[in-house]
Scaffold this active site. Structure first.
Site, PDB file in Angstrom:
ATOM      1  N   HIS A   5      31.784 -20.259 -56.068  1.00 24.60           N
ATOM      2  CA  HIS A   5      32.723 -19.238 -56.534  1.00 24.60           C
ATOM      3  C   HIS A   5      32.235 -17.828 -56.232  1.00 24.60           C
ATOM      4  CE1 HIS A   5      34.429 -16.741 -60.010  1.00 24.60           C
ATOM      5  NE2 HIS A   5      35.439 -16.990 -59.204  1.00 24.60           N
ATOM      6  N   HIS A  41      35.332  -8.773 -55.413  1.00 25.39           N
ATOM      7  CA  HIS A  41      36.041  -9.188 -56.622  1.00 25.39           C
ATOM      8  C   HIS A  41      36.295  -8.013 -57.540  1.00 25.39           C
ATOM      9  CE1 HIS A  41      36.917 -11.008 -60.502  1.00 25.39           C
ATOM     10  NE2 HIS A  41      37.137 -12.164 -59.890  1.00 25.39           N
TER      11      HIS A  41
END
Length: 274
Positions: A5, A41
């Site tokens: 991730h 992100h």
């Protein structure tokens, strides 16, 4: 499939592969005009992770092309799936089509190199919300218009925003997509999440004749107890900050005869028939 991730820095690719991942997920940001700029992100993100790691998107693609190209010095055989987390929710929905064109062209130029690359990974496009479905239309239109429609065989679709599954099916129907569909269910690792929607997705996946979910994965799992729960339910993939923990869970007696790590010979678009 064990998806590492938030693998947004180039140096993190090897780190997550060394932990056992056979797939990686990376985020990328667009500018206000829908042009993909960086893998990033941002804040907030999962507990215990650095949210600000980044790379120039095209440089990231150049690197990952090498990592997934047989005989390249950087080649890592285990990496077979790339999950592109599209941060479309940060731009106007009116720019979704432009974003789809841009990402398709950047993949053509930097990953597939318009037929000159032997990079072999499958690609999963993670769309946050169904309202941004024009991204998918643009992506496919661009591959067709550029003369590389055959690359559609390497590309799957996933709506990742935990929306109503029937609503997602309706949008896929509008787009004429009846195959190569994953369905994610999950929440940031900072919080707990129930299994109601995950079970619904798995039930639809296993319904004969239902063509709108081929694979299901759960995210972002860090606790072994939640990993075990998801495996017992029968997920096809797990997204985790800790791939090594998933590897250890797969080796446990309860799961060792039921699961194994996916390889390039496993088609990520086909329903598993156990």
């Amino acid at each position: 499939w064990i998806m590492g991730h938030m693998v947004n820095a180039i140096e993190q690719v090897g780190e997550f592969l060394n932990l056992g991942a056979d797939a990686i997920e990376f985020d990328f940001d667009f500018d206000k005009d829908g042009i993909a700029q960086v893998t990033h992100h941002g804040i907030p993100c999962d507990c215990g992770r650095k949210c600000t790691k980044k790379a120039i998107f095209t440089e990231y693609l150049d690197n990952i092309r090498q990592v997934t190209t047989p005989d390249d010095p950087k080649f890592r055989e285990q990496l077979v799936l790339l999950a592109l987390d599209l941060k479309l929710q940060r731009i106007s929905s009116a720019k979704a089509y432009r974003a789809g064109e841009d990402v398709a062209k950047k993949l053509l130029d930097h990953y597939w190199q318009r037929g000159n690359s032997r990079a072999r990974a499958y690609i999963l496009l993670n769309i946050p919300l169904v309202e941004d479905y024009e991204f998918i239309r643009a992506f496919k239109d661009t591959l067709k218009n550029e003369g590389y429609e055959s690359y559609n065989d390497k590309v799957g679709i996933n709506f990742s925003g935990n929306e109503d599954l029937d609503k997602i099916r309706d949008v896929l129907e509008i787009l004429g997509i009846h195959k190569q569909v994953w369905q994610a269910d999950g929440i940031t690792s900072c919080f707990a999440r129930g299994t109601e929607r995950l079970k619904e997705a798995l039930e639809k996946r296993d319904t004969p004749g239902y063509n709108y979910i081929n694979k299901v994965y759960a995210w972002t799992l860090v606790r072994k107890s939640i990993m075990r729960r998801s495996l017992r339910l029968g997920v096809d993939g797990v997204m985790s900050n800790n791939p090594d923990r998933v590897i250890k869970a797969l080796k446990e007696k309860e799961f060792a005869d039921k699961f194994r790590l996916a390889t390039y010979n496993d088609n990520p678009w086909e329903k598993f028939r156990g």
